[in-house]
Design a protein around this motif. Structure first.
Motif, PDB file in Angstrom:
ATOM      1  N   ILE A 266     -38.025-134.713  24.451  1.00 36.58           N
ATOM      2  CA  ILE A 266     -37.688-135.162  23.356  1.00 36.58           C
ATOM      3  C   ILE A 266     -38.262-133.440  22.022  1.00 36.58           C
ATOM      4  N   LEU A 267     -36.916-132.723  21.502  1.00 34.33           N
ATOM      5  CA  LEU A 267     -37.845-132.020  21.556  1.00 34.33           C
ATOM      6  C   LEU A 267     -36.524-131.994  20.213  1.00 34.33           C
ATOM      7  N   PRO A 268     -37.294-130.793  18.740  1.00 32.94           N
ATOM      8  CA  PRO A 268     -36.572-130.473  17.457  1.00 32.94           C
ATOM      9  C   PRO A 268     -35.733-129.297  18.136  1.00 32.94           C
ATOM     10  N   LEU A 269     -34.202-129.385  17.585  1.00 34.26           N
ATOM     11  CA  LEU A 269     -33.837-127.737  18.488  1.00 34.26           C
ATOM     12  C   LEU A 269     -33.470-127.510  17.080  1.00 34.26           C
ATOM     13  N   GLU A 270     -33.272-127.360  16.218  1.00 35.79           N
ATOM     14  CA  GLU A 270     -32.265-127.470  15.013  1.00 35.79           C
ATOM     15  C   GLU A 270     -33.505-126.588  14.507  1.00 35.79           C
ATOM     16  N   GLU A 271     -35.155-126.876  14.716  1.00 33.99           N
ATOM     17  CA  GLU A 271     -35.792-126.079  14.285  1.00 33.99           C
ATOM     18  C   GLU A 271     -35.849-124.564  15.035  1.00 33.99           C
ATOM     19  N   HIS A 272     -36.577-123.737  13.984  1.00 34.45           N
ATOM     20  CA  HIS A 272     -36.287-122.370  13.867  1.00 34.45           C
ATOM     21  C   HIS A 272     -37.426-121.883  15.242  1.00 34.45           C
ATOM     22  N   SER A 273     -38.345-122.428  15.984  1.00 37.80           N
ATOM     23  CA  SER A 273     -39.087-122.068  17.406  1.00 37.80           C
ATOM     24  C   SER A 273     -38.462-122.449  18.869  1.00 37.80           C
ATOM     25  N   HIS A 274     -37.432-123.672  18.247  1.00 37.82           N
ATOM     26  CA  HIS A 274     -36.320-124.952  19.781  1.00 37.82           C
ATOM     27  C   HIS A 274     -35.027-123.870  19.614  1.00 37.82           C
ATOM     28  N   ALA A 275     -34.713-122.922  18.592  1.00 38.82           N
ATOM     29  CA  ALA A 275     -33.749-123.343  18.387  1.00 38.82           C
ATOM     30  C   ALA A 275     -32.520-122.357  19.380  1.00 38.82           C
ATOM     31  N   LEU A 276     -33.589-121.219  20.654  1.00 34.92           N
ATOM     32  CA  LEU A 276     -33.075-120.340  20.926  1.00 34.92           C
ATOM     33  C   LEU A 276     -32.862-121.139  22.576  1.00 34.92           C
ATOM     34  N   MET A 277     -33.476-122.295  22.637  1.00 35.82           N
ATOM     35  CA  MET A 277     -33.487-122.658  24.163  1.00 35.82           C
ATOM     36  C   MET A 277     -32.995-123.325  24.879  1.00 35.82           C
ATOM     37  N   VAL A 278     -31.970-123.788  23.985  1.00 36.80           N
ATOM     38  CA  VAL A 278     -30.645-124.686  24.182  1.00 36.80           C
ATOM     39  C   VAL A 278     -29.567-123.156  25.332  1.00 36.80           C
ATOM     40  N   PRO A 279     -29.177-122.143  24.522  1.00 34.33           N
ATOM     41  CA  PRO A 279     -28.265-121.486  25.612  1.00 34.33           C
ATOM     42  C   PRO A 279     -29.394-120.799  26.181  1.00 34.33           C
ATOM     43  N   TYR A 280     -30.743-120.559  26.288  1.00 32.91           N
ATOM     44  CA  TYR A 280     -31.442-120.180  27.384  1.00 32.91           C
ATOM     45  C   TYR A 280     -31.289-121.063  28.491  1.00 32.91           C
ATOM     46  N   ARG A 281     -31.546-122.456  27.952  1.00 25.92           N
ATOM     47  CA  ARG A 281     -31.209-123.675  29.569  1.00 25.92           C
ATOM     48  C   ARG A 281     -30.305-123.373  29.680  1.00 25.92           C
ATOM     49  N   LEU A 282     -28.978-122.753  29.049  1.00 22.71           N
ATOM     50  CA  LEU A 282     -27.482-123.358  30.309  1.00 22.71           C
ATOM     51  C   LEU A 282     -27.473-122.036  30.865  1.00 22.71           C
ATOM     52  N   ALA A 283     -28.333-120.706  30.060  1.00 22.27           N
ATOM     53  CA  ALA A 283     -27.977-119.441  30.954  1.00 22.27           C
ATOM     54  C   ALA A 283     -28.973-119.778  32.601  1.00 22.27           C
ATOM     55  N   LEU A 284     -30.054-120.066  32.351  1.00 24.61           N
ATOM     56  CA  LEU A 284     -31.131-120.480  33.677  1.00 24.61           C
ATOM     57  C   LEU A 284     -30.823-122.079  34.232  1.00 24.61           C
ATOM     58  N   VAL A 285     -29.870-122.488  34.018  1.00 22.39           N
ATOM     59  CA  VAL A 285     -29.522-123.253  35.421  1.00 22.39           C
ATOM     60  C   VAL A 285     -27.698-122.668  36.290  1.00 22.39           C
ATOM     61  N   PHE A 286     -27.107-121.509  34.641  1.00 18.88           N
ATOM     62  CA  PHE A 286     -25.901-121.001  35.771  1.00 18.88           C
ATOM     63  C   PHE A 286     -27.075-119.606  36.655  1.00 18.88           C
ATOM     64  N   LEU A 287     -28.215-119.208  36.494  1.00 19.87           N
ATOM     65  CA  LEU A 287     -28.582-118.684  37.543  1.00 19.87           C
ATOM     66  C   LEU A 287     -29.451-119.209  38.597  1.00 19.87           C
ATOM     67  N   GLY A 288     -30.288-120.176  38.802  1.00 21.65           N
ATOM     68  CA  GLY A 288     -31.215-121.104  39.179  1.00 21.65           C
ATOM     69  C   GLY A 288     -29.832-122.218  39.672  1.00 21.65           C
ATOM     70  N   PHE A 289     -28.692-122.584  39.960  1.00 22.66           N
ATOM     71  CA  PHE A 289     -27.903-123.425  40.223  1.00 22.66           C
ATOM     72  C   PHE A 289     -26.965-122.399  41.174  1.00 22.66           C
ATOM     73  N   LEU A 290     -25.537-122.085  39.924  1.00 22.80           N
ATOM     74  CA  LEU A 290     -24.450-121.899  39.910  1.00 22.80           C
ATOM     75  C   LEU A 290     -24.877-120.555  41.452  1.00 22.80           C
ATOM     76  N   VAL A 291     -25.701-120.180  41.110  1.00 21.48           N
ATOM     77  CA  VAL A 291     -25.730-118.622  42.020  1.00 21.48           C
ATOM     78  C   VAL A 291     -25.693-118.631  43.391  1.00 21.48           C
ATOM     79  N   PRO A 292     -26.978-119.719  43.460  1.00 23.18           N
ATOM     80  CA  PRO A 292     -27.386-120.362  45.697  1.00 23.18           C
ATOM     81  C   PRO A 292     -26.620-120.860  45.875  1.00 23.18           C
TER      82      PRO A 292
END
Length: 382
Positions: free
Chosen positions: A245-271
């Motif tokens: 459970i994370l506060p994603l609308e806070e400034h400290s976590h605002a970029l976590m959603v696009p970051y993790r979306l990019a990470l799963v594309f790189l880590g799962f879709l590519v292989p």
């Protein structure tokens, strides 16, 4: 006699106005002293949250929120909320830790066997197998604290720094394993379909460089998980969650959603794309070779199917989960995603058996037969 009542009335009115003003100022002062900042999280995990300020007295707050302050932030999640249902439900407190324990019981000794006892004739293949075993072993070892966390009612007691490290280790090693399997598939593809090119390659150096490159790539890729806070108190539930459970609308976590979306594309879709394309190409090539490679094809197909079954559900749910978070701020898929992640851990305990099975298919004989067949057909060389 007429003027005195007027004076008395005026004085009395002034006194009443002064008392009213004083009481109003005192009330406002009390309210301002009990101004409390509340972090309100509506749903679980990398979940949508927002911060708002309200002016109320402490008596109007639930008892669990009275101690919340900017210096001691907490997340307001109640038992009837989706987050509360997840943290207190059987899925997260019994099913998931049981699956983790089973994966650890099978995977840790089998991966140690690959590292210590398995002998493979091709040194390049041995490097890839050992790299895969190390990655799987680190992933399974990181589950020990997660098991304690889930069995403890999703209450994290090891501190935020440890939570960050375990989270980064988990995701980093999951994606390292997926990419190492993709490297093994690519190596087989080159050996079968491009044998002359494969023979000229410095295979051991290529395997070492590829393994180090994969480790470096995801070592850097998971750094953001180490930089943001991962554990938060849930005062109304009396526990501290880790990563769920994370506060994603806070400034400290605002970029976590696009970051993790990019990470799963790189880590799962590519292989996954690499494994799918190379598997189809190898099976098609061997099917037209005129030789009986049924055992090798069966093993190759089994490896691809296990990779697909173990990684695809969590990868697709992960992508869907974060797309919904970005688009419509809904995150109810997280419970399903958490269950699907267990399959990734089972892949880590199956990898050693797949390595042993692959080593029994006599890869050198396969390469030699492929070279002989192509040498009699110069047109097929390219």
């Amino acid at each position: 006699m007429w003027r005195r009542p007027v004076r008395d009335s005026t004085v009395l009115t002034g006194i009443l106005l002064s008392l009213t003003l004083g009481l109003s100022l005192q009330k406002n002062e009390n309210v301002s002293k009990t101004k409390i900042t509340i972090l309100d999280v509506l749903k679980p995990k990398t979940f949508n949250s927002r911060t708002f300020h309200i002016n109320i007295t402490a008596e109007a707050l639930p008892p669990c929120l009275v101690r919340i302050s900017p210096d001691n932030p907490g997340l307001d999640v109640k038992l009837e909320d989706p987050a509360g249902a997840y943290t207190k439900g059987l899925l997260s407190t019994r099913v998931i830790p049981t699956a983790y324990l089973l994966a650890m019981a099978v995977g840790i000794p089998s991966n140690l066997y690959i590292l210590i006892c398995l002998r493979v004739r091709a040194s390049s293949t041995a490097v890839l197998y050992q790299s895969l075993a190390i990655s799987d072993l680190l992933l399974l070892l990181s589950l020990a604290l997660r098991v304690h966390y889930h069995l403890n009612g999703n209450n994290w007691v090891f501190g935020d720094a440890t939570c960050r490290l375990v989270t980064a280790c988990f995701y980093g090693n999951v994606y390292c394993s997926a990419h190492t399997i993709a490297c093994v598939s690519l190596k087989s593809y080159l050996a079968v379909t491009r044998p002359f090119l494969y023979r000229r390659l410095p295979k051991t150096a290529w395997a070492v460089g590829t393994s180090l490159g994969v480790w470096a790539l995801f070592g850097v890729a998971v750094v953001p998980e180490l930089l943001v806070r991962q554990s938060y108190k849930l005062p109304c539930l009396g526990l501290t969650t880790c990563h769920d459970i994370l506060p994603l609308e806070e400034h400290s976590h605002a970029l976590m959603v696009p970051y993790r979306l990019a990470l799963v594309f790189l880590g799962f879709l590519v292989p996954f794309v690499i494994c799918a394309c190379t598997h189809v190409a190898v099976v098609r090539h061997l099917g037209h070779s005129g030789l009986d490679w049924t055992p090798f094809i069966r093993v190759s197909t089994l490896i691809f199917l296990i990779f697909t079954v173990c990684f695809s559900p969590s990868g697709l749910l992960h992508i869907t989960h974060y797309i919904r978070l970005l688009a419509i701020r809904e995150d109810w898929l997280y419970g399903y995603y958490s269950a699907a992640v267990c399959l990734c851990c089972f892949h880590s305990c199956l990898d050693p058996f797949l390595c042993i099975l692959m080593s029994k298919t006599t890869a050198s004989k396969l390469h030699l037969a492929s070279i002989r067949r192509i040498s009699h057909r110069p047109a097929a060389l390219e």
